[in-house]
Design an enzyme around this catalytic site. Structure first.
Site, PDB file in Angstrom:
ATOM      1  N   SER A   1       2.262  -3.030   1.331  1.00 21.89           N
ATOM      2  CA  SER A   1       1.628  -2.817   2.654  1.00 21.89           C
ATOM      3  C   SER A   1       1.928  -1.570   3.336  1.00 21.89           C
ATOM      4  CB  SER A   1       1.666  -4.025   3.913  1.00 21.89           C
ATOM      5  OG  SER A   1       1.311  -3.477   5.031  1.00 21.89           O
TER       6      SER A   1
ATOM      7  N   TYR B   1       8.075  -8.827   7.997  1.00 20.40           N
ATOM      8  CA  TYR B   1       6.876  -8.458   7.164  1.00 20.40           C
ATOM      9  C   TYR B   1       7.315  -6.879   6.644  1.00 20.40           C
ATOM     10  CZ  TYR B   1       2.133  -8.065   5.240  1.00 20.40           C
ATOM     11  OH  TYR B   1       1.026  -7.805   4.697  1.00 20.40           O
ATOM     12  N   ALA B   2       7.391  -6.205   7.326  1.00 19.20           N
ATOM     13  CA  ALA B   2       7.612  -4.618   6.931  1.00 19.20           C
ATOM     14  C   ALA B   2       8.911  -4.735   5.958  1.00 19.20           C
ATOM     15  CB  ALA B   2       7.819  -3.765   8.272  1.00 19.20           C
ATOM     16  N   ALA B   3       9.820  -5.582   6.395  1.00 18.73           N
ATOM     17  CA  ALA B   3      11.227  -5.402   5.507  1.00 18.73           C
ATOM     18  C   ALA B   3      10.861  -5.786   3.982  1.00 18.73           C
ATOM     19  CB  ALA B   3      12.270  -6.152   5.957  1.00 18.73           C
ATOM     20  N   SER B   4       9.904  -7.116   4.202  1.00 13.13           N
ATOM     21  CA  SER B   4       9.551  -7.703   2.870  1.00 13.13           C
ATOM     22  C   SER B   4       8.621  -6.768   1.956  1.00 13.13           C
ATOM     23  CB  SER B   4       8.949  -9.170   2.948  1.00 13.13           C
ATOM     24  OG  SER B   4       7.508  -8.813   3.593  1.00 13.13           O
ATOM     25  N   LYS B   5       7.710  -5.980   2.418  1.00 10.67           N
ATOM     26  CA  LYS B   5       6.969  -5.051   1.991  1.00 10.67           C
ATOM     27  C   LYS B   5       7.513  -3.804   1.318  1.00 10.67           C
ATOM     28  CE  LYS B   5       3.314  -7.770   1.998  1.00 10.67           C
ATOM     29  NZ  LYS B   5       2.764  -8.210   0.813  1.00 10.67           N
TER      30      LYS B   5
ATOM     31  N   ASN C   1       0.383 -10.852  -5.102  1.00 12.53           N
ATOM     32  CA  ASN C   1      -0.623 -10.557  -3.954  1.00 12.53           C
ATOM     33  C   ASN C   1      -0.270 -11.713  -2.627  1.00 12.53           C
ATOM     34  OD1 ASN C   1      -3.037  -9.904  -2.311  1.00 12.53           O
ATOM     35  ND2 ASN C   1      -3.449 -12.081  -2.846  1.00 12.53           N
TER      36      ASN C   1
ATOM     37  N   THR D   1      -1.910 -21.535  -2.242  1.00  7.28           N
ATOM     38  CA  THR D   1      -1.452 -23.033  -1.843  1.00  7.28           C
ATOM     39  C   THR D   1      -2.786 -23.995  -1.532  1.00  7.28           C
ATOM     40  OG1 THR D   1      -1.497 -21.768   0.225  1.00  7.28           O
ATOM     41  CG2 THR D   1       0.738 -22.479  -0.778  1.00  7.28           C
TER      42      THR D   1
ATOM     43  N   ILE E   1      -7.698  -3.916   6.078  1.00  8.15           N
ATOM     44  CA  ILE E   1      -8.627  -4.486   5.302  1.00  8.15           C
ATOM     45  C   ILE E   1      -9.214  -5.451   6.310  1.00  8.15           C
ATOM     46  CG2 ILE E   1      -9.219  -5.244   3.028  1.00  8.15           C
ATOM     47  CD1 ILE E   1      -7.824  -2.400   2.866  1.00  8.15           C
TER      48      ILE E   1
END
Lengths: 77, 245
Positions: B139, B152-156, B87, B38, B185
């Site tokens: 992730s 976030y966890a659901a998306s990953k 990514n 972006t 990281i």
């Protein structure tokens, strides 16, 4: 008309590795010519390229047989 | 080993720490890279640093039309897209009971749905050329869960299931689809953690340190390489032993 059929037949023979005489009007890509669902997607891609047309997904689903393909392409040109 | 000469790569989130490191690693192996993200300025800076074989293609991943147009822009710029690295990712953390629909859907849209759209956009060309590599950056959280990160966890985790399904469908066409799942990281995303949070995390990492973006990039380079042709549908965990999956 026959030109379209010949060109479609050539693509089908090359892509699916079948004998030319098996590619009849009513031959189903999946049931008669041993295509899997990914092969049918690739056939449609090859038709689009060969004839310079766009085949939308809902139309592609109706193209089940060699005859369907020739008919659709004749209509689209 | 791991020579990507002549391969064209599209990388999203290339303005970030991990994305930038991936771009450098793949470019260093000889690939031409299209850098998407972006923020234009860091992309331009990275392209300038890389020199030849680098294109800048800004894209807002929450804009469906822009996402759908990106694979074609990349193919126009480079000639094809042989490797896609999804990514880009965002977080909108909140405890689940307070998580709004908007927090949920914005994360799913950018992290998972845009990945789906980009996979769809590049796969036709890969099928034709009978070669392709898709590497989705998941992730550790997608496998282990994490409080405050249900979205976030659901998306990953969704990325992993989707990647496996696509991998099944296109394996016979020389296309592989894999995930890399980073642990903790050192990036701008983890810099936001306070010292106490960092110490808490490190106590769970057998390696005793955070990972570097370059260590993620090396995993992506491997999965993008011709040598990894027989590896598909897998998730490569790069987490210092934090979760041995």
């Amino acid at each position: 008309m026959s030109d379209v059929a010949d060109r479609v037949r050539k693509i089908v023979v090359e892509h699916l590795g079948v004998e030319e005489d098996k590619v009849t009007e009513t031959a189903s890509f999946i049931d008669d010519l041993g295509a899997d669902s990914l092969d049918t997607v690739e056939l449609v891609m090859a038709f689009e390229e060969e004839f310079g047309i766009e085949i939308p997904d809902d139309a592609a689903e109706t193209i089940q047989t060699f005859g369907d393909a020739v008919k659709f392409i004749n209509g689209a040109q | 080993m791991f020579d990507l000469s002549g391969k064209n790569v599209l990388i999203t989130g290339a303005s970030g720490g991990i994305g930038g490191a991936i771009a450098k690693a793949l470019h260093g192996a000889g690939a031409t890279v299209a850098l998407s993200g972006t923020r234009v300025e860091p992309l331009e800076a990275l392209a300038a640093e890389l020199g030849d074989r680098a294109h800048v293609l800004p894209c807002n991943l929450s804009d469906a039309d822009a996402v759908n147009a990106l694979p074609k822009q990349a193919a126009d710029a480079m000639g094809s897209v042989d490797v896609l690295v999804n990514n880009a990712g965002i977080t909108r953390d909140n405890i689940f009971m307070r998580m709004s629909d908007e927090e949920w859907s914005s994360v799913l849209e950018v992290n998972l749905t845009s990945t789906m759209r980009l996979c769809k956009g590049v796969i036709r060309g890969m099928m034709k050329s009978r070669w392709g590599r898709i590497v989705n950056i998941s992730s550790i959280v997608g496998a282990t869960g994490n409080p405050g990160q249900a979205n976030y966890a659901a998306s990953k985790a969704g990325m992993v299931g989707m990647s496996k399904s696509i991998a099944y469908e296109v394996a016979s066409r020389g296309i592989t689809v894999n995930c890399v799942a980073p642990g903790f990281i050192t990036t701008a995303m983890t810099d936001k953690l306070n010292d106490e949070q960092k110490a808490g995390i490190l106590s769970q990492v057998p390696a005793g340190r955070m990972g570097d973006a370059e260590e993620i990039a090396a995993a992506v380079l491997y999965l993008s390489s011709p040598e990894a042709a027989y590896v598909t549908g897998t998730t490569l965990h790069v987490n210092g032993g934090m979760a041995m999956l």
